[in-house]
Design a protein around this motif. Structure first.
Motif, PDB file in Angstrom:
ATOM      1  N   ASP A   1      48.241  40.615  17.108  1.00 32.21           N
ATOM      2  CA  ASP A   1      48.661  39.561  16.193  1.00 32.21           C
ATOM      3  C   ASP A   1      48.769  38.234  16.942  1.00 32.21           C
ATOM      4  O   ASP A   1      49.204  38.198  18.099  1.00 32.21           O
ATOM      5  N   THR A   2      48.381  37.145  16.253  1.00 35.62           N
ATOM      6  CA  THR A   2      48.444  35.805  16.853  1.00 35.62           C
ATOM      7  C   THR A   2      49.136  34.872  15.875  1.00 35.62           C
ATOM      8  O   THR A   2      48.976  35.024  14.666  1.00 35.62           O
ATOM      9  N   TRP A   3      49.896  33.928  16.372  1.00 42.15           N
ATOM     10  CA  TRP A   3      50.637  33.000  15.486  1.00 42.15           C
ATOM     11  C   TRP A   3      50.320  31.562  15.831  1.00 42.15           C
ATOM     12  O   TRP A   3      50.344  31.169  17.000  1.00 42.15           O
TER      13      TRP A   3
ATOM     14  N   GLN B   1      49.550  27.449  13.449  1.00 44.84           N
ATOM     15  CA  GLN B   1      49.526  26.742  12.159  1.00 44.84           C
ATOM     16  C   GLN B   1      48.453  25.655  12.197  1.00 44.84           C
ATOM     17  O   GLN B   1      48.064  25.201  13.281  1.00 44.84           O
ATOM     18  N   THR B   2      48.078  25.194  11.021  1.00 39.75           N
ATOM     19  CA  THR B   2      47.103  24.112  10.914  1.00 39.75           C
ATOM     20  C   THR B   2      47.517  22.933  11.804  1.00 39.75           C
ATOM     21  O   THR B   2      46.693  22.355  12.518  1.00 39.75           O
ATOM     22  N   GLU B   3      48.785  22.590  11.761  1.00 41.62           N
ATOM     23  CA  GLU B   3      49.268  21.412  12.491  1.00 41.62           C
ATOM     24  C   GLU B   3      49.142  21.588  14.000  1.00 41.62           C
ATOM     25  O   GLU B   3      49.076  20.616  14.744  1.00 41.62           O
TER      26      GLU B   3
ATOM     27  N   GLU C   1      46.650  32.667   3.069  1.00 42.21           N
ATOM     28  CA  GLU C   1      46.452  31.261   2.713  1.00 42.21           C
ATOM     29  C   GLU C   1      47.750  30.601   2.315  1.00 42.21           C
ATOM     30  O   GLU C   1      48.569  31.182   1.623  1.00 42.21           O
ATOM     31  N   ARG C   2      47.856  29.376   2.783  1.00 42.11           N
ATOM     32  CA  ARG C   2      49.109  28.651   2.617  1.00 42.11           C
ATOM     33  C   ARG C   2      48.996  27.813   1.349  1.00 42.11           C
ATOM     34  O   ARG C   2      48.152  26.926   1.261  1.00 42.11           O
ATOM     35  N   ILE C   3      49.819  28.121   0.375  1.00 44.24           N
ATOM     36  CA  ILE C   3      49.710  27.465  -0.920  1.00 44.24           C
ATOM     37  C   ILE C   3      51.006  26.708  -1.196  1.00 44.24           C
ATOM     38  O   ILE C   3      52.097  27.273  -1.109  1.00 44.24           O
TER      39      ILE C   3
HETATM   40  O1  PRX Z   1      54.243  31.073   8.017  1.00 41.90           O
HETATM   41  C1  PRX Z   1      53.360  31.182   9.099  1.00 41.90           C
HETATM   42  C2  PRX Z   1      52.103  31.930   8.688  1.00 41.90           C
HETATM   43  O2  PRX Z   1      51.160  30.961   8.299  1.00 41.90           O
HETATM   44  C3  PRX Z   1      51.708  29.655   8.460  1.00 41.90           C
HETATM   45  C4  PRX Z   1      50.644  28.703   8.908  1.00 41.90           C
HETATM   46  O3  PRX Z   1      49.650  28.660   7.934  1.00 41.90           O
HETATM   47  P1  PRX Z   1      48.333  27.827   8.176  1.00 41.90           P
HETATM   48  O4  PRX Z   1      48.691  26.450   8.571  1.00 41.90           O
HETATM   49  O5  PRX Z   1      47.475  28.013   6.990  1.00 41.90           O
HETATM   50  O6  PRX Z   1      47.667  28.480   9.435  1.00 41.90           O
HETATM   51  C5  PRX Z   1      47.304  29.812   9.377  1.00 41.90           C
HETATM   52  C6  PRX Z   1      46.402  30.171  10.524  1.00 41.90           C
HETATM   53  C7  PRX Z   1      46.799  29.721  11.821  1.00 41.90           C
HETATM   54  C8  PRX Z   1      52.806  29.817   9.480  1.00 41.90           C
HETATM   55  O7  PRX Z   1      53.761  28.781   9.388  1.00 41.90           O
HETATM   56  N1  PRX Z   1      51.567  32.683   9.836  1.00 41.90           N
HETATM   57  C9  PRX Z   1      50.518  32.383  10.615  1.00 41.90           C
HETATM   58  N2  PRX Z   1      50.315  33.352  11.533  1.00 41.90           N
HETATM   59  C10 PRX Z   1      51.288  34.269  11.346  1.00 41.90           C
HETATM   60  C11 PRX Z   1      52.084  33.840  10.267  1.00 41.90           C
HETATM   61  N3  PRX Z   1      53.160  34.529   9.837  1.00 41.90           N
HETATM   62  C12 PRX Z   1      53.465  35.676  10.485  1.00 41.90           C
HETATM   63  N4  PRX Z   1      52.740  36.158  11.514  1.00 41.90           N
HETATM   64  C13 PRX Z   1      51.645  35.491  11.983  1.00 41.90           C
HETATM   65  N5  PRX Z   1      50.935  35.969  12.985  1.00 41.90           N
END
Ligand code: PRX
Length: 588
Positions: free
Chosen positions: A369-371, A373-375, A480-482
């Motif tokens: 798993d990788t974490w 955000q767009t920013e 997807e972030r909505i």
């Molecule tokens: O809430 C987290 C979730 O996706 C958000 C970011 O979304 P976005 O900007 O569309 O980017 C997604 C791709 C990098 C985060 O604030 N998120 C992303 N990765 C994870 C996650 N939640 C849980 N586990 C993750 N690995």
């Protein structure tokens, strides 16, 4: 123990199949410096403009000019089973041509050019050609409908859109509301019907006439490169701006996390409309001179398994919803040959331990798993090939990155305490440069030098980070972030709707689904047909994937006395949880 599984996947008993790029996490962290990473790629970064800082120089030109010239950069797998290969030399020629086409249309450095295309090779040629010219490239999902397109194209004041014949009508239907839009470049790919219009340019004909030499435009590392619109709780989507220097973090993390090595065949399943499709579908893999598979077709377990098998994919970067869909499909995996796979990663939403254990059973490999955000422009917290996995955890901060859990005042919390997930801004090289035309929004992300992610999480005693949830009303459906506001705005445009509130409702496959609470005009009868009509209305006005899968009709929405919709109250009721303090609510 998690169910019948242990709470850790040991890399001693499940070692990486190949010596990983990072063998010792602690050592790599201790050794890392952004200065070294920058000078490795850029030389001694001076405050000058140079084409060597241009993303396309780093992703294409420098490989085409050395031993990777004839290496396959892009392997395009079309839905009908046919394939096309583009070497680095091909990409250089094609991106030169496209930069010349744009230049001929009067596009200049810093102008915004948007891509609105399905998964076909031309969108990569366009993406890199736009950057080559020093213009700012924006990407959009092919599922977007007119409202979503209008929001993005008008806010960014885009002068050119690159699309295909199928999607062209959606742009033409809104062009009268886009005074800055000068030209629409249309990829035909065999289809003949191209309407004659003074602002429509046929891609194939223009490319044929264009020269294949072009001097890659000189940029400074901090010059704007790409923009993506992303959602928060309130208002329209915001344009997140990234710069050419992002390439350094994209490459560092593609090496550290995705572990790309010279002979890998890599498949990133993310669409280019999503930040993952940009950073890990383009920047990182081609920055490292790798080979990337692009699959055009729709998702189905059989199709995806065939792509993995037939193209001998070695490294696969996907998303938890897709993994859960594969897992739940019941399709027999025994008849496929996955023996070439060696490393799996996922992103975008919480990765449930069951999916990680399923990967180990079916592919003999766990998903990492990788974490991010767009920013943030690149992976910040992650599981790594040589690091034990605690299934359900996002892993550890990458070399160079400082992460922490903060209380509301910005104080760092101790291990085990839940709080706001934050990153030391100066340690994230690919952090956004600004929010387009909205400095106030940009500033609101920071407390001192801490970038506040909006996620809540905790860090355990071993330094592993665990996702808990969002601190705001943003919905994460299928990764997807909505923004709820966008969906609510689309719903209230329906003639029968007075107002609407939208929440994310937990879902076993998609993580969350969009659920809408709708107040109808006096006298309008509720019915299942009306629910379907409203769903279709959002699909056709906003986007094919941002529609409410569930709708409830209610008499009025919970609001504060100042009129703000309290989505958390609706969500708590939906989940059967206490609604908390409702004393400030009007009408509830
Ligand atoms: O809430 C987290 C979730 O996706 C958000 C970011 O979304 P976005 O900007 O569309 O980017 C997604 C791709 C990098 C985060 O604030 N998120 C992303 N990765 C994870 C996650 N939640 C849980 N586990 C993750 N690995």
């Amino acid at each position: 123990m998690l169910g019948t599984h242990p709470d850790r996947i040991s890399k001693t008993t499940n070692p990486p199949r190949q010596k990983p790029n990072i063998e010792d996490y602690d050592l790599a962290r201790a050794d890392f410096s952004w200065q070294t990473a920058n000078s490795k790629l850029f030389g001694d970064v001076a405050d000058v403009c140079s084409s060597k800082y241009n993303i396309t120089y780093n992703c294409v030109d420098r490989h085409a000019e050395d031993s990777r010239r004839d290496k396959t950069a892009l392997l395009y797998a079309a839905e009908d089973g046919s394939t096309e290969r583009f070497t680095y030399a091909d990409l250089k020629k094609q991106t030169n041509k496209f930069a010349n086409v744009l230049s001929g249309l009067g596009v200049n450095k810093n102008d915004r050019v948007f891509i609105f295309m399905p998964a076909i090779p031309e969108r990569y040629i366009a993406f890199l050609g736009i950057l080559k010219l020093g213009a700012v490239v924006g990407t959009m999902f092919a599922a977007f409908q007119e409202e979503a397109l209008l929001d993005r194209l008008s806010d960014s004041e885009a002068s050119v859109v690159v699309t295909n014949t199928e999607l062209l009508p959606r742009i033409q239907n809104i062009q009268s509301k886009l005074p800055c839009l000068q030209k629409i470049i249309v990829v035909q790919r065999g289809s003949t019907e191209l309407p004659v219009a003074s602002n429509v340019v046929a891609y194939e004909a223009a490319m044929q006439d264009a020269s294949d030499s072009f001097q890659t435009v000189a940029v400074k590392p901090e010059d704007f490169a790409y923009m993506l619109y992303t959602s928060g709780t309130t208002g329209k989507p915001k344009g997140v701006i990234h710069s050419h220097s992002d390439i350094v973090q994209a490459m560092a993390t593609t090496s550290a996390v995705l572990d790309i090595q010279e002979n890998d065949i890599y498949w990133c399943t993310a669409d280019i409309g999503w930040v993952t499709g940009v950073v890990y579908g383009v920047l990182g893999i081609w920055g490292l001179g790798g080979t990337s598979v692009l699959y055009e077709g729709r998702f189905s377990p059989e199709n995806w398994y065939r792509v993995l098998q037939d193209h001998k994919v070695t490294v696969w970067y996907s998303a938890p919803t897709a993994i859960r869909m594969l897992m739940g499909s019941g399709v027999d995996t025994a008849s496929y040959d996955f023996s070439h796979l060696r490393h799996l990663c996922s992103v975008g939403e919480p990765s449930n331990p069951e999916a990680i254990w399923w990967g180990l059973e079916v592919f003999g490999l766990p998903f990492h798993d990788t974490w991010w955000q767009t920013e943030l422009g690149g992976i910040c917290i992650s599981n790594l090939p040589a690091l034990d996995i605690k299934p359900g955890s996002m892993g550890k901060p990458l070399p160079g990155i400082e992460a922490a859990i903060l209380d509301p005042a910005g104080n760092v919390l101790a291990p085990g305490q839940q709080g706001s997930l934050a990153l030391r801004a100066s340690t994230v090289q690919s952090l956004m440069k600004t929010i387009w035309h909205n400095q106030g929004k940009y500033d609101s992300y920071f407390i001192g030098d801490w970038y506040i992610s909006g996620d809540s999480a905790y860090c355990d005693a071993d330094g592993y980070f665990w996702f808990v949830g969002r601190n705001d009303d943003v919905i994460n459906t299928a990764g997807e972030r909505i923004g709820p506001f966008e969906v609510e705005s689309a719903l209230v445009e329906h003639p029968n709707v007075v107002e609407a509130a939208v929440i994310g409702k937990p879902d076993a496959v998609r993580g969350e689904i969009i659920k809408a609470f709708v107040v109808l005009k006096d006298g309008v009868k509720t019915s299942d047909e009306l629910k379907k009509e409203l769903q279709q209305f959002v699909k056709s006005h906003l986007s094919g994937h941002s529609y409410p899968r569930e709708i409830d009709f209610i008499d009025h929405l919970p609001k504060t006395r100042s009129g703000k919709i309290m989505r958390r109250v609706l969500k708590a009721k939906e989940l059967g949880l206490p609604t908390g303090d409702t004393s400030t609510l009007e009408n509830y």
